[in-house]
Design a protein around this motif. Structure first.
Motif, PDB file in Angstrom:
ATOM      1  N   GLU A   1       0.831  -1.202   0.000  1.00  0.00           N
ATOM      2  CA  GLU A   1       0.000   0.000   0.000  1.00  0.00           C
ATOM      3  C   GLU A   1       0.870   1.259   0.000  1.00  0.00           C
ATOM      4  OE1 GLU A   1      -3.846   1.855   2.356  1.00  0.00           O
ATOM      5  OE2 GLU A   1      -3.024  -0.064   3.005  1.00  0.00           O
ATOM      6  N   VAL A   2       1.972   1.244   0.745  1.00  0.00           N
ATOM      7  CA  VAL A   2       2.906   2.373   0.751  1.00  0.00           C
ATOM      8  C   VAL A   2       3.442   2.603  -0.655  1.00  0.00           C
ATOM      9  CG1 VAL A   2       5.211   3.114   1.506  1.00  0.00           C
ATOM     10  CG2 VAL A   2       3.557   2.275   3.185  1.00  0.00           C
ATOM     11  N   GLU A   3       3.862   1.534  -1.309  1.00  0.00           N
ATOM     12  CA  GLU A   3       4.407   1.675  -2.663  1.00  0.00           C
ATOM     13  C   GLU A   3       3.359   2.203  -3.640  1.00  0.00           C
ATOM     14  OE1 GLU A   3       7.544   1.560  -3.693  1.00  0.00           O
ATOM     15  OE2 GLU A   3       7.930   1.363  -1.550  1.00  0.00           O
ATOM     16  N   GLN A   4       2.140   1.716  -3.523  1.00  0.00           N
ATOM     17  CA  GLN A   4       1.068   2.175  -4.408  1.00  0.00           C
ATOM     18  C   GLN A   4       0.796   3.668  -4.192  1.00  0.00           C
ATOM     19  OE1 GLN A   4      -2.735   0.375  -3.696  1.00  0.00           O
ATOM     20  NE2 GLN A   4      -3.643   1.251  -5.521  1.00  0.00           N
ATOM     21  N   LEU A   5       0.688   4.082  -2.946  1.00  0.00           N
ATOM     22  CA  LEU A   5       0.426   5.488  -2.647  1.00  0.00           C
ATOM     23  C   LEU A   5       1.603   6.371  -3.065  1.00  0.00           C
ATOM     24  CD1 LEU A   5      -1.294   5.019   0.793  1.00  0.00           C
ATOM     25  CD2 LEU A   5      -2.350   6.019  -1.251  1.00  0.00           C
ATOM     26  N   ARG A   6       2.811   5.860  -2.905  1.00  0.00           N
ATOM     27  CA  ARG A   6       3.992   6.610  -3.328  1.00  0.00           C
ATOM     28  C   ARG A   6       3.972   6.851  -4.836  1.00  0.00           C
ATOM     29  NH1 ARG A   6       9.611   5.401  -4.240  1.00  0.00           N
ATOM     30  NH2 ARG A   6       9.034   3.214  -4.256  1.00  0.00           N
ATOM     31  N   ARG A   7       3.607   5.810  -5.585  1.00  0.00           N
ATOM     32  CA  ARG A   7       3.498   5.972  -7.045  1.00  0.00           C
ATOM     33  C   ARG A   7       2.403   6.982  -7.395  1.00  0.00           C
ATOM     34  NH1 ARG A   7       4.427   0.419  -6.905  1.00  0.00           N
ATOM     35  NH2 ARG A   7       2.211  -0.042  -7.029  1.00  0.00           N
ATOM     36  N   MET A   8       1.279   6.912  -6.689  1.00  0.00           N
ATOM     37  CA  MET A   8       0.194   7.860  -6.947  1.00  0.00           C
ATOM     38  C   MET A   8       0.643   9.289  -6.668  1.00  0.00           C
ATOM     39  SD  MET A   8      -3.037   5.765  -5.304  1.00  0.00           S
ATOM     40  CE  MET A   8      -4.118   7.190  -5.365  1.00  0.00           C
ATOM     41  N   LEU A   9       1.401   9.463  -5.595  1.00  0.00           N
ATOM     42  CA  LEU A   9       1.896  10.793  -5.245  1.00  0.00           C
ATOM     43  C   LEU A   9       2.855  11.312  -6.312  1.00  0.00           C
ATOM     44  CD1 LEU A   9       1.779  12.988  -3.077  1.00  0.00           C
ATOM     45  CD2 LEU A   9       3.659  11.812  -1.917  1.00  0.00           C
ATOM     46  N   TYR A  10       3.764  10.463  -6.758  1.00  0.00           N
ATOM     47  CA  TYR A  10       4.686  10.856  -7.824  1.00  0.00           C
ATOM     48  C   TYR A  10       3.924  11.247  -9.088  1.00  0.00           C
ATOM     49  CZ  TYR A  10       8.716   9.035  -5.226  1.00  0.00           C
ATOM     50  OH  TYR A  10       9.695   8.797  -4.302  1.00  0.00           O
ATOM     51  N   GLN A  11       2.895  10.482  -9.415  1.00  0.00           N
ATOM     52  CA  GLN A  11       2.100  10.784 -10.607  1.00  0.00           C
ATOM     53  C   GLN A  11       1.360  12.105 -10.440  1.00  0.00           C
ATOM     54  OE1 GLN A  11      -0.307   7.294 -11.100  1.00  0.00           O
ATOM     55  NE2 GLN A  11       1.307   6.172 -12.177  1.00  0.00           N
ATOM     56  N   ALA A  12       0.838  12.368  -9.243  1.00  0.00           N
ATOM     57  CA  ALA A  12       0.098  13.610  -9.002  1.00  0.00           C
ATOM     58  C   ALA A  12       1.015  14.825  -9.132  1.00  0.00           C
ATOM     59  CB  ALA A  12      -0.555  13.577  -7.616  1.00  0.00           C
ATOM     60  N   VAL A  13       2.259  14.675  -8.693  1.00  0.00           N
ATOM     61  CA  VAL A  13       3.219  15.778  -8.790  1.00  0.00           C
ATOM     62  C   VAL A  13       3.813  15.832 -10.193  1.00  0.00           C
ATOM     63  CG1 VAL A  13       5.403  16.685  -7.906  1.00  0.00           C
ATOM     64  CG2 VAL A  13       3.718  15.728  -6.328  1.00  0.00           C
ATOM     65  N   ALA A  14       3.995  14.686 -10.790  1.00  0.00           N
ATOM     66  CA  ALA A  14       4.498  14.560 -12.163  1.00  0.00           C
ATOM     67  C   ALA A  14       5.801  15.323 -12.392  1.00  0.00           C
ATOM     68  CB  ALA A  14       3.428  14.995 -13.165  1.00  0.00           C
ATOM     69  N   GLY A  15       6.696  15.294 -11.399  1.00  0.00           N
ATOM     70  CA  GLY A  15       8.002  15.923 -11.559  1.00  0.00           C
ATOM     71  C   GLY A  15       7.974  17.445 -11.553  1.00  0.00           C
ATOM     72  N   ASN A  16       6.847  18.025 -11.257  1.00  0.00           N
ATOM     73  CA  ASN A  16       6.709  19.476 -11.282  1.00  0.00           C
ATOM     74  C   ASN A  16       6.479  19.974  -9.853  1.00  0.00           C
ATOM     75  OD1 ASN A  16       5.955  22.131 -11.601  1.00  0.00           O
ATOM     76  ND2 ASN A  16       4.510  21.752 -13.258  1.00  0.00           N
ATOM     77  N   GLU A  17       7.497  20.595  -9.265  1.00  0.00           N
ATOM     78  CA  GLU A  17       7.398  21.052  -7.878  1.00  0.00           C
ATOM     79  C   GLU A  17       6.224  21.995  -7.642  1.00  0.00           C
ATOM     80  OE1 GLU A  17      10.994  22.478  -6.122  1.00  0.00           O
ATOM     81  OE2 GLU A  17      12.168  20.891  -7.056  1.00  0.00           O
ATOM     82  N   ALA A  18       5.823  22.729  -8.641  1.00  0.00           N
ATOM     83  CA  ALA A  18       4.696  23.650  -8.497  1.00  0.00           C
ATOM     84  C   ALA A  18       3.410  22.885  -8.187  1.00  0.00           C
ATOM     85  CB  ALA A  18       4.518  24.482  -9.760  1.00  0.00           C
ATOM     86  N   ARG A  19       3.346  21.602  -8.598  1.00  0.00           N
ATOM     87  CA  ARG A  19       2.145  20.795  -8.348  1.00  0.00           C
ATOM     88  C   ARG A  19       2.065  20.297  -6.914  1.00  0.00           C
ATOM     89  NH1 ARG A  19      -0.769  18.026 -12.975  1.00  0.00           N
ATOM     90  NH2 ARG A  19      -1.822  17.435 -11.091  1.00  0.00           N
ATOM     91  N   LEU A  20       3.099  20.529  -6.117  1.00  0.00           N
ATOM     92  CA  LEU A  20       3.047  20.110  -4.715  1.00  0.00           C
ATOM     93  C   LEU A  20       1.894  20.770  -3.975  1.00  0.00           C
ATOM     94  CD1 LEU A  20       6.831  20.092  -3.797  1.00  0.00           C
ATOM     95  CD2 LEU A  20       5.311  18.111  -3.993  1.00  0.00           C
ATOM     96  N   ASN A  21       1.446  21.905  -4.469  1.00  0.00           N
ATOM     97  CA  ASN A  21       0.316  22.604  -3.855  1.00  0.00           C
ATOM     98  C   ASN A  21      -1.019  22.240  -4.491  1.00  0.00           C
ATOM     99  OD1 ASN A  21       1.903  24.040  -2.010  1.00  0.00           O
ATOM    100  ND2 ASN A  21       2.420  25.547  -3.570  1.00  0.00           N
ATOM    101  N   HIS A  22      -1.019  21.350  -5.454  1.00  0.00           N
ATOM    102  CA  HIS A  22      -2.248  20.952  -6.133  1.00  0.00           C
ATOM    103  C   HIS A  22      -3.183  20.243  -5.150  1.00  0.00           C
ATOM    104  CE1 HIS A  22      -4.882  18.802  -8.945  1.00  0.00           C
ATOM    105  NE2 HIS A  22      -4.602  19.800  -9.773  1.00  0.00           N
TER     106      HIS A  22
END
Length: 60
Positions: free
Chosen positions: A12-33
């Protein structure tokens, strides 16, 4: 707690970590999304649960 439960938490940690990476998509500005915070909070909760269970198993 069983090793099976701990492995489920690890997955579950790995799945959520992948989801978080996808939500940010390498763009630090999306950390506030708005989609990032709930995933991050859920990940934090699962990580805390994982370490709690690992500690219980270690003490048993």
């Amino acid at each position: 707690m069983s090793s099976t439960h701990i492995r489920r938490l690890e997955k579950e940690v790995e799945q959520l970590r992948r989801m978080l990476y996808q939500a940010v998509a390498g763009n630090e500005a999306r950390l506030n999304h708005s989609a990032v915070l709930p995933i991050s909070q859920q990940l934090d909760a699962v990580i805390n649960q994982y370490y709690t269970e690992k500690e219980k198993k270690h003490r048993a």
